[in-house]
Scaffold this motif. Structure first.
Motif, PDB file in Angstrom:
ATOM      1  N   THR A  90       0.834  -1.194   0.000  1.00  0.00           N
ATOM      2  CA  THR A  90       0.000   0.000   0.000  1.00  0.00           C
ATOM      3  C   THR A  90       0.872   1.248   0.000  1.00  0.00           C
ATOM      4  O   THR A  90       1.782   1.390   0.821  1.00  0.00           O
ATOM      5  N   TYR A  91       0.580   2.155  -0.937  1.00  0.00           N
ATOM      6  CA  TYR A  91       1.239   3.460  -0.949  1.00  0.00           C
ATOM      7  C   TYR A  91       0.167   4.530  -1.030  1.00  0.00           C
ATOM      8  O   TYR A  91      -0.613   4.594  -1.984  1.00  0.00           O
ATOM      9  N   ILE A  92       0.100   5.383  -0.012  1.00  0.00           N
ATOM     10  CA  ILE A  92      -0.885   6.463  -0.002  1.00  0.00           C
ATOM     11  C   ILE A  92      -0.316   7.643   0.769  1.00  0.00           C
ATOM     12  O   ILE A  92       0.332   7.489   1.805  1.00  0.00           O
ATOM     13  N   ASN A  93      -0.562   8.842   0.253  1.00  0.00           N
ATOM     14  CA  ASN A  93      -0.193  10.081   0.921  1.00  0.00           C
ATOM     15  C   ASN A  93      -1.373  11.034   0.769  1.00  0.00           C
ATOM     16  O   ASN A  93      -1.371  11.936  -0.074  1.00  0.00           O
ATOM     17  N   THR A 102       4.245  -2.826   3.203  1.00  0.00           N
ATOM     18  CA  THR A 102       3.663  -4.115   2.835  1.00  0.00           C
ATOM     19  C   THR A 102       3.172  -4.809   4.098  1.00  0.00           C
ATOM     20  O   THR A 102       3.900  -4.871   5.099  1.00  0.00           O
ATOM     21  N   THR A 103       1.956  -5.299   4.054  1.00  0.00           N
ATOM     22  CA  THR A 103       1.366  -5.999   5.197  1.00  0.00           C
ATOM     23  C   THR A 103       0.754  -7.311   4.730  1.00  0.00           C
ATOM     24  O   THR A 103       0.520  -7.520   3.534  1.00  0.00           O
ATOM     25  N   TRP A 104       0.501  -8.190   5.678  1.00  0.00           N
ATOM     26  CA  TRP A 104      -0.311  -9.373   5.418  1.00  0.00           C
ATOM     27  C   TRP A 104      -1.748  -9.049   5.793  1.00  0.00           C
ATOM     28  O   TRP A 104      -2.021  -8.533   6.877  1.00  0.00           O
ATOM     29  N   GLN A 105      -2.662  -9.323   4.872  1.00  0.00           N
ATOM     30  CA  GLN A 105      -4.084  -9.080   5.101  1.00  0.00           C
ATOM     31  C   GLN A 105      -4.834 -10.408   4.996  1.00  0.00           C
ATOM     32  O   GLN A 105      -4.313 -11.389   4.438  1.00  0.00           O
ATOM     33  N   TYR A 106      -6.083 -10.410   5.488  1.00  0.00           N
ATOM     34  CA  TYR A 106      -6.781 -11.683   5.653  1.00  0.00           C
ATOM     35  C   TYR A 106      -8.256 -11.576   5.273  1.00  0.00           C
ATOM     36  O   TYR A 106      -9.039 -10.914   5.962  1.00  0.00           O
ATOM     37  N   ASN A 107      -8.628 -12.214   4.158  1.00  0.00           N
ATOM     38  CA  ASN A 107     -10.038 -12.451   3.886  1.00  0.00           C
ATOM     39  C   ASN A 107     -10.527 -13.569   4.812  1.00  0.00           C
ATOM     40  O   ASN A 107      -9.741 -14.395   5.279  1.00  0.00           O
ATOM     41  N   VAL A 108     -11.836 -13.595   5.043  1.00  0.00           N
ATOM     42  CA  VAL A 108     -12.437 -14.698   5.796  1.00  0.00           C
ATOM     43  C   VAL A 108     -13.440 -15.386   4.876  1.00  0.00           C
ATOM     44  O   VAL A 108     -14.363 -14.740   4.369  1.00  0.00           O
ATOM     45  N   LEU A 182      -8.528   1.037   1.041  1.00  0.00           N
ATOM     46  CA  LEU A 182      -7.343   1.600   0.374  1.00  0.00           C
ATOM     47  C   LEU A 182      -6.992   0.833  -0.892  1.00  0.00           C
ATOM     48  O   LEU A 182      -5.841   0.857  -1.345  1.00  0.00           O
ATOM     49  N   MET A 183      -7.982   0.170  -1.497  1.00  0.00           N
ATOM     50  CA  MET A 183      -7.686  -0.696  -2.635  1.00  0.00           C
ATOM     51  C   MET A 183      -7.138   0.082  -3.839  1.00  0.00           C
ATOM     52  O   MET A 183      -6.401  -0.468  -4.648  1.00  0.00           O
ATOM     53  N   TYR A 184      -7.506   1.351  -3.971  1.00  0.00           N
ATOM     54  CA  TYR A 184      -7.006   2.120  -5.110  1.00  0.00           C
ATOM     55  C   TYR A 184      -5.593   2.660  -4.868  1.00  0.00           C
ATOM     56  O   TYR A 184      -5.024   3.321  -5.729  1.00  0.00           O
ATOM     57  N   PHE A 185      -5.054   2.354  -3.689  1.00  0.00           N
ATOM     58  CA  PHE A 185      -3.676   2.745  -3.361  1.00  0.00           C
ATOM     59  C   PHE A 185      -2.806   1.512  -3.122  1.00  0.00           C
ATOM     60  O   PHE A 185      -1.711   1.615  -2.567  1.00  0.00           O
ATOM     61  N   GLY A 186      -3.315   0.362  -3.530  1.00  0.00           N
ATOM     62  CA  GLY A 186      -2.572  -0.871  -3.339  1.00  0.00           C
ATOM     63  C   GLY A 186      -3.404  -2.079  -3.690  1.00  0.00           C
ATOM     64  O   GLY A 186      -4.205  -2.052  -4.629  1.00  0.00           O
TER      65      GLY A 186
END
Length: 406
Positions: A90-93, A102-108, A182-186
């Protein structure tokens, strides 16, 4: 092309109304399910999500949030539940949001495996992450409407189907996605999931996306997408809205895209429906997006659309019936209590009639020769309440019908 698709949608809705008038009764399975959708449960689940404090994707608790939602599915008795992890850059300003990480994300993901067509899938979804711009979203971001409401739609539908013992013909997938805000930034959970599904060749016949469905100012109008190529699920949802809820559907002109979590599925070649409130929420992305500013009655009605469209699609869409249209089988009463009656017509060959429970176990079976008898009575009072499948097997094919036992 756009006019043709709009015409197809119109024809579908008109035919639905005509079929309804001819039957002069609501589908008992859909009616039973929607009656179980409770305003108390909806409000409780929405408050539960808000009480997590924040569900922002960058907050330190974001995996705990996903794990809590997973446990909620499991509490309904669901066995096919998992965290779907993915790496997210993710990059956002923008405003107070400043990230280059960079992170780990989790769908359920939770599933009820189909009894007849497990390779066919229907997906109901909503993103569970939230954000607000008044102050630090890593500390507090209630996100009741955006998008606790969509997550509750997924959870409440799962709860109801498990409570009634509904055994779908096709596999039903309940999906709470991460990282939408934040999907449009990553990257986003829906992008990850849709791409994997396409790569695996999964046959998802429809995706129902719930996003911001809890705010209304008294209009009781629900916004629909009208995606070109998705006329069937749009028409089904229109039918459910008119026949089973107090809402009115606002359907726009045909469109080729919609954005947000549904778009990756459309890009992957799947069809879908996007449900969203028609009045823009003034508390959007603020610390006042709280339960008190949501309309629980309105939200409950929208969840009925999502749930009803799911069940209708499972019963009527996506598979070719292995039946002989000349064979008529009547199952009554349905729902039933003490006894279930089955009668046949236009069948001269010997056949087998069986009754299966939600685990696929045969709880009743008998052979019948229509030359000598064309009806049977099954004693139901000793069987647990729930959904059963009455099945007729003959040389001409198989006929299956769902039965609700109360």
């Amino acid at each position: 092309m756009k006019f043709r698709n709009y015409l197809l949608l119109t024809i579908f809705i008109i035919c639905s109304y005509q079929g309804k008038a001819q039957q002069n009764q609501k589908d008992p399975i859909i009616s039973t399910a929607l009656a179980l959708i409770s305003e108390d449960s909806v409000e409780y689940q929405l408050q539960w999500l808000q009480d997590m404090g924040t569900r922002f994707m960058m907050a330190t608790n974001h995996k705990n949030v996903a794990s809590s939602i997973k446990e909620r599915f499991e509490s309904y008795g669901m066995n096919e539940v998992r965290l779907d992890s993915f790496e997210c850059y993710t990059y956002i300003n923008y405003d107070i949001l400043n990230y280059d990480t960079t992170t780990w994300q989790y769908n359920v993901e939770a599933k009820i495996i189909g009894s007849l067509y497990p390779e066919e899938e229907i997906l109901v979804m909503g993103h569970y992450d939230d954000v607000q711009l008044n102050n630090d979203p890593e500390i507090f971001a209630p996100g009741a409407d955006d998008n606790g409401s969509g997550t509750v739609a997924v959870l409440e539908t799962a709860r109801v189907l498990m409570e009634m013992g509904y055994q779908p013909e096709m596999t039903i997938v309940f999906l709470a996605t991460a990282a939408e805000e934040l999907m449009y930034f990553g990257d986003a959970g829906s992008e990850h999931y849709a791409q994997e599904a396409a790569d695996e060749g999964r046959n998802i016949i429809a995706v129902i996306n719930n996003d911001m469905i809890a705010y209304d100012n008294g209009t009781f109008v629900i916004g629909f997408s009208n995606i070109i190529g998705s006329e069937e699920i749009t028409g089904i949802a229109s039918h459910i809205t008119n026949e089973y809820t107090t809402l009115t559907a606002d359907i726009p002109s045909p469109q080729s895209s919609i954005g947000a979590d549904l778009q990756p599925f459309l890009d992957a070649g799947y069809t879908g429906l996007y449900l969203m409130e028609s009045i823009f929420n003034p508390y959007y992305h603020t610390d006042q997006d709280i339960v008190e500013n949501c309309d629980i009655s309105y939200l409950t009605e929208v969840i009925k659309i999502s749930c009803g469209s799911l069940i209708y699609s499972d019963i009527h869409v996506g598979t070719e019936e292995n039946t002989n249209n000349n064979i008529m089988i009547s199952v009554f009463p349905n729902p039933c209590t003490d006894h279930l009656n089955l009668s046949l017509s236009n069948l001269t060959e010997k056949c087998n009639i069986s009754l299966l429970n939600t685990s696929g176990q045969v709880v009743f079976s008998t052979d019948i020769d229509p030359k000598f008898e064309n009806s049977i009575k099954i004693v139901m009072k000793q069987l647990p309440a729930g959904v059963y499948i009455a099945r007729l097997v003959s040389k001409l094919g198989v006929i299956s019908q769902k039965v609700i036992h109360r």
